[in-house]
Design a protein around this motif. Structure first.
Motif, short mmCIF file in Angstrom:
data_model
loop_
_atom_site.label_atom_id
_atom_site.label_comp_id
_atom_site.label_asym_id
_atom_site.label_seq_id
_atom_site.Cartn_x
_atom_site.Cartn_y
_atom_site.Cartn_z
N UNK A 165 4.39 -4.02 -8.43
CA UNK A 165 3.70 -2.80 -8.84
C UNK A 165 4.46 -2.10 -9.93
N UNK A 166 3.74 -1.32 -10.72
CA UNK A 166 4.38 -0.57 -11.78
C UNK A 166 3.68 0.75 -12.07
N UNK A 167 4.43 1.64 -12.73
CA UNK A 167 3.83 2.87 -13.27
C UNK A 167 3.99 2.78 -14.78
N UNK A 168 2.86 2.79 -15.48
CA UNK A 168 2.89 2.82 -16.94
C UNK A 168 3.07 4.27 -17.33
N UNK A 169 4.24 4.60 -17.90
CA UNK A 169 4.52 6.00 -18.23
C UNK A 169 4.25 6.27 -19.72
N UNK A 170 3.72 5.29 -20.42
CA UNK A 170 3.26 5.52 -21.78
C UNK A 170 4.29 5.27 -22.87
N UNK A 185 2.45 13.62 -19.90
CA UNK A 185 2.65 12.22 -20.29
C UNK A 185 1.66 11.35 -19.52
N UNK A 186 0.52 11.01 -20.13
CA UNK A 186 -0.49 10.24 -19.39
C UNK A 186 0.12 8.97 -18.79
N UNK A 187 -0.01 8.85 -17.48
CA UNK A 187 0.62 7.72 -16.78
C UNK A 187 -0.37 7.15 -15.77
N UNK A 188 -0.20 5.89 -15.43
CA UNK A 188 -1.08 5.27 -14.44
C UNK A 188 -0.33 4.21 -13.65
N UNK A 243 0.83 -1.21 0.00
CA UNK A 243 0.00 0.00 0.00
C UNK A 243 0.86 1.26 0.00
N UNK A 244 2.01 1.20 0.67
CA UNK A 244 2.93 2.36 0.66
C UNK A 244 3.38 2.64 -0.78
N UNK A 245 3.77 1.57 -1.49
CA UNK A 245 4.24 1.74 -2.87
C UNK A 245 3.09 2.19 -3.76
N UNK A 246 1.91 1.60 -3.53
CA UNK A 246 0.74 1.95 -4.35
C UNK A 246 0.45 3.45 -4.25
N UNK A 247 0.41 3.96 -3.00
CA UNK A 247 0.09 5.38 -2.81
C UNK A 247 1.12 6.28 -3.47
N UNK A 248 2.41 5.92 -3.28
CA UNK A 248 3.45 6.76 -3.85
C UNK A 248 3.42 6.69 -5.38
N UNK A 249 3.18 5.50 -5.91
CA UNK A 249 3.14 5.34 -7.37
C UNK A 249 1.96 6.11 -7.97
N UNK A 250 0.84 6.14 -7.23
CA UNK A 250 -0.30 6.92 -7.73
C UNK A 250 0.08 8.40 -7.82
N UNK A 251 0.78 8.85 -6.79
CA UNK A 251 1.21 10.25 -6.76
C UNK A 251 2.18 10.52 -7.91
#
Ligand code: PLP
Length: 421
Positions: free
Chosen positions: A358-363, A347-350, A329-337
């Motif tokens: 966990x990952x951040x799709x940076x497009x 750059x649309x990211x999610x 959850x710590x990583x999830x919250x920070x990755x959302x931010x």
């Protein structure tokens, strides 16, 4: 740092040393040290092989004690005390509390060995050749496993020899948020003119690791299991990367409450980064004849010892899995931010993932590479995945301290800011 010998002698096939071109020397838990003494926080952890950290002292001590006692190291597939302890512990600590009943096949020590054995067993058991797998799935690079692996980069390296026996279906989310991709699979199964050879098995990762941290929903997995049951198709969960606690449960499929017919584990199974794999199968599927699938390294005794120590230490109660979920959850919250921050810069990211996968799709792979490249300069080992390498992923050791986790996330944030400004 002396890299000339490494550059001259090691084949061009090398990969990770291109992203992290230093000479590593030592490591403890989530910290790597290169030969000049520089430290890095490790958010790659052997691509999910070091769930319990580098040189986990408890697990390593079990190995040191075993070595010191002249325990059997190699014994083909002899019965050994280490093997018996491993099977007993697996049954008591992992399988029984989860209501699972499996026999265990010990193939060669890599993930792709386990996948080969699993799909071949499914074929032997069902008398059918076809194996359904999913878009963006990754199951290994030997010929059988390759036939169910989506990424064409790997399949192009056979020199034109076709990879046979697999059919790809769209993974959850492949056709966009609102399509249930299993509608297509189910329709084909019910259509004699649909062109799909009735599969022996379906092989699936509940969270696709190499394919870009693509998370299948609980409902999708439950429906997949139902479809398999209704059509007499075996369900294989490839838990090589998502298993051993990565998603916050020992098996990633526990979240969905499903019971696969066959399960593959490797990567973190030994607990210490030793080569080790097994295949779990429902007992009635054990159609192997003696020696029909063999190998010199069938069950590595040192890995039996370390895997046993890891199960006893981390899985005897739910303390560890709850801690993994908390860190997730710590990583999830920070990755959302961070995804919002990247999006705000055009750059649309999610963000996506389950547990500490966990990952951040940076497009774009290009932006992801710039971020991970800068992160490495700033002291963080972190990699990308996905079809174009567009996902910056966190696979840190599950045992990482909160301090190192937060420091790693801070380095990533700083690196993103530097790259975008
Ligand atoms: C890494 C991986 C494999 C292959 O394992 P190797 O040890 O590299 O052969 C197979 N399936 C999944 C899901 C993996 O992540």
């Amino acid at each position: 740092m002396q890299t000339q010998t490494l550059e001259r002698m090691e084949s061009e096939v090398r990969t990770y040393s291109r992203s992290f071109p230093v000479v590593f020397n030592k490591a403890l838990n989530a910290r790597l040290t290169d030969e000049d003494g520089r430290e890095y926080i490790d958010f790659l952890a052997g691509a999910g092989t070091l769930n319990y950290g580098h040189n986990n002292p408890h697990i390593k001590q079990a190995m040191v004690d075993y070595l010191a006692s002249d325990g059997i190291i190699h014994g083909l597939d002899f019965w050994t005390v280490a093997k018996r302890d491993y099977l007993e512990t697996l049954e008591e600590v992992i399988l029984k509390p989860r209501g699972l009943d499996y026999k265990i096949h010990l193939p060669g020590p890599t993930g792709t060995n386990a996948v080969e054995a699993a799909i071949r067993l499914a074929r032997v058991a069902k008398g059918r050749h076809n194996i359904v797998s999913f878009t963006n799935g990754f199951h290994g690079v030997t010929m059988g496993a390759l036939a169910v692996t989506g990424n064409s980069k790997f399949r192009e390296a056979t020199g034109g020899v076709p990879t046979l026996g697999g059919t790809f279906m769209p993974f959850d989310g492949y056709m966009g948020e609102h399509a249930d991709t299993l509608d297509y699979f189910e329709k084909l199964l019910g259509d004699k003119s649909g062109g799909l050879d009735t599969p022996a098995a379906v092989i699936v990762e509940t969270v696709q690791g190499e394919g870009g941290i693509n998370v299948s929903s609980i409902e999708w997995l439950q429906r997949l299991e139902k479809i398999c049951r209704a059509h007499d198709i075996l369900l294989i969960v490839d838990d090589i990367q998502a298993g051993c606690g990565r998603t916050g449960k020992f098996f990633s499929f526990e979240h969905a409450g499903i019971t696969p017919d066959i399960v593959t584990n490797s990567k973190s199974l030994s607990g210490l980064g030793l080569p080790f794999a097994h295949v779990l199968m429902r007992p009635e599927l054990d159609k192997w004849k003696p020696g029909q699938y063999n190998g010199t390294f069938r069950g590595f005794n040192l890995a039996f010892v370390t895997a046993t120590a890891a199960m006893r230490k981390y899985w005897s109660d739910d303390t560890f899995e709850r801690d993994v979920q908390r860190k997730g959850r710590i990583v999830e919250e920070r990755f959302q931010k961070l995804a919002r921050l990247i999006s705000e810069k055009g750059n649309p990211a999610s963000e996506r993932g389950r547990g500490l996968m966990r990952g951040i799709d940076v497009g774009s792979g290009e932006l992801a590479d710039r971020i991970t490249g800068r992160a490495f300069e700033n002291g963080l080992v972190i990699e990308t995945s996905g079809q174009a390498g567009e996902v910056v992923k966190c696979l840190c050791p599950l045992t990482i301290t909160d301090e190192d986790l937060l420091e790693g996330l801070d380095i990533l944030e700083r690196s993103i800011v530097e790259v975008l400004n």
